[in-house]
Motif scaffolding. Structure first.
Motif, mmCIF file in Angstrom:
data_model
loop_
_atom_site.group_PDB
_atom_site.id
_atom_site.type_symbol
_atom_site.label_atom_id
_atom_site.label_comp_id
_atom_site.label_asym_id
_atom_site.label_seq_id
_atom_site.Cartn_x
_atom_site.Cartn_y
_atom_site.Cartn_z
ATOM 1 N N GLN A 211 0.831 -1.192 0.000
ATOM 2 C CA GLN A 211 0.000 0.000 0.000
ATOM 3 C C GLN A 211 0.878 1.261 0.000
ATOM 4 O OE1 GLN A 211 -2.987 -0.171 -0.618
ATOM 5 N NE2 GLN A 211 -3.635 1.926 -0.289
ATOM 6 N N LYS A 212 1.934 1.227 0.816
ATOM 7 C CA LYS A 212 2.857 2.373 0.893
ATOM 8 C C LYS A 212 3.545 2.580 -0.458
ATOM 9 C CE LYS A 212 4.040 1.852 5.707
ATOM 10 N NZ LYS A 212 4.953 1.035 6.486
ATOM 11 N N ARG A 214 2.480 1.763 -3.405
ATOM 12 C CA ARG A 214 1.555 2.311 -4.401
ATOM 13 C C ARG A 214 1.397 3.816 -4.237
ATOM 14 N NH1 ARG A 214 -3.185 -2.037 -5.408
ATOM 15 N NH2 ARG A 214 -1.792 -3.538 -6.363
ATOM 16 N N THR A 215 1.275 4.235 -2.990
ATOM 17 C CA THR A 215 1.135 5.666 -2.725
ATOM 18 C C THR A 215 2.370 6.400 -3.254
ATOM 19 O OG1 THR A 215 -0.003 4.993 -0.733
ATOM 20 C CG2 THR A 215 0.579 7.310 -0.879
ATOM 21 N N ARG A 219 2.543 9.266 -6.325
ATOM 22 C CA ARG A 219 3.148 10.602 -6.162
ATOM 23 C C ARG A 219 4.150 10.877 -7.287
ATOM 24 N NH1 ARG A 219 4.710 9.917 -0.609
ATOM 25 N NH2 ARG A 219 2.727 10.119 0.452
ATOM 26 N N TRP A 256 -6.119 2.451 -11.494
ATOM 27 C CA TRP A 256 -6.121 3.809 -10.933
ATOM 28 C C TRP A 256 -6.720 4.815 -11.922
ATOM 29 C CZ3 TRP A 256 -5.858 6.440 -6.640
ATOM 30 C CH2 TRP A 256 -5.635 7.816 -6.723
ATOM 31 N N ASN A 276 -9.831 9.613 -2.471
ATOM 32 C CA ASN A 276 -8.841 10.072 -1.499
ATOM 33 C C ASN A 276 -8.110 11.291 -2.083
ATOM 34 O OD1 ASN A 276 -6.812 9.130 -3.214
ATOM 35 N ND2 ASN A 276 -6.932 7.073 -2.346
ATOM 36 N N ALA A 278 -5.283 11.699 -3.359
ATOM 37 C CA ALA A 278 -4.600 11.428 -4.633
ATOM 38 C C ALA A 278 -5.593 11.456 -5.794
ATOM 39 C CB ALA A 278 -3.895 10.077 -4.569
#
Ligand code: ZN
Length: 328
Positions: A211-212, A214-215, A219, A256, A276, A278
């Motif tokens: 998950q981290k 992907r974030t 970015r 996404w 969210n 993003a």
């Protein structure tokens, strides 16, 4: 039949009816996002067709059902990309085809499941085509794919298609609870990020690092879209370290930009997911046409990386194209 399948009721009702009325097709295409239950449904379908218990087809307990569950029943063949390989090779498809003329070992059917059918090389797809055109009475094909668009139209047109929709949260929660005990906050987060795929929710629960990651990539891609050209190369380098990472991130990017597409068109996210920060950032940056052109570029990349290509070079090309699309 199909008691083990959560959701997908319309599809399982159709399949049950086909079995009960002896109207089973020779070829099926099960499409829908990864981890949503397509392969499980294919297995349950095979059990229902071959089970020894006449009064409770697909009983789950007889020797046939048990062997199908463990993927070692001789009349249910399953192929997919071999570990570490991105594509299904023509040799695998040929091996499957070579057995089609042999009568089933027991029962009336042989079921040939191709998992990840979009990863068949075009030659592998072409070699399959003849078997679909002239099916032998006892063979059934089930092609499973998360990207039906990359299957040759000539193959798609010969299959009965079932598209698996994202599951609702209660159904996913039920599946999660069967797999183990998880912290409720983590479950809620995984549900929100799952896109309606129980497989993805479980994957995220078991891999919070992903998950981290992907974030982080979101970015980076955002900076690229804002005009930071150096990201073309840093992203390409990071993503090309391994074919599996490339494949996974590509699928995530496609998913996404689809979500962004929904937001741009004024539609809600699947499963009443909330946008969210993003999502909001991308939504403000992109327009409909540009976003769709990016999705198309990512699909082209998906088709390309099935081959033995220079991943880094292909990612660079892909990101340069995306940057050009954004610049307009
Ligand atoms: Zn059984």
């Amino acid at each position: 039949m199909f008691e083990k399948i959560q959701g997908h009721q319309t599809i399982t009702n159709h399949l049950s009816k086909e079995i009960n009325t002896n109207e089973v097709s020779h070829a099926y295409l099960f499409s829908g996002m990864d981890g949503i239950g397509k392969k499980k449904t294919a297995r349950e379908f095979a059990k229902a067709l071959l089970c020894r218990d006449e009064t409770n087809k697909g009983c789950g307990h007889c020797t046939v059902c048990t062997q199908i569950e463990h993927e070692n029943y001789p009349d249910v063949k399953i192929i997919g990309p071999k570990p570490g390989e991105a594509s299904i090779k023509i040799s695998q498809v040929r091996a499957m085809i070579s057995e089609l003329s042999i009568k089933p070992y027991s029962g009336n059917w042989r079921i040939n499941i191709i998992d990840g059918a979009e990863r068949m090389t075009p030659e592998a797809q072409n070699s399959l085509l003849k078997s679909l055109e002239e099916p032998l009475s006892y063979n059934i094909f089930i092609l499973i794919t998360s990207h039906a668009q990359t299957i040759l139209p000539t193959i798609r047109s010969r299959c009965q298609s079932y598209h698996f929709q994202p599951l609702n949260f209660p159904d996913i929660e039920k599946i999660i609870s069967e797999e183990g005990e998880f912290d409720q906050k983590a479950v809620t987060e995984a549900l929100m990020a799952s896109g309606g795929s129980p497989g993805m929710a479980l994957y995220l629960l078991n891999n919070s690092e992903i998950q981290k990651e992907r974030t982080h990539y979101l970015r980076e891609v955002y900076s690229l879209l804002k005009g930071d050209e150096i990201k073309v190369f840093t992203l390409a380098e990071a993503l090309s370290k391994d074919k599996t990472i490339s494949q996974e991130m590509l699928e995530f990017f496609i998913h996404w930009f689809y979500e962004v597409d929904l937001l741009l068109a004024g539609h809600p996210l699947p499963n009443s997911g909330q946008p969210n920060p993003a999502h909001q950032a991308y939504h403000q940056l992109l327009g409909n046409e540009k976003n769709q052109a990016i999705i198309k570029t990512l699909f082209e990349m998906m088709a390309t990386i099935q081959y033995n290509v220079n991943l880094r070079l292909q990612w660079e090309k892909c990101f340069i194209k995306i940057m050009k699309i954004q610049k307009g």
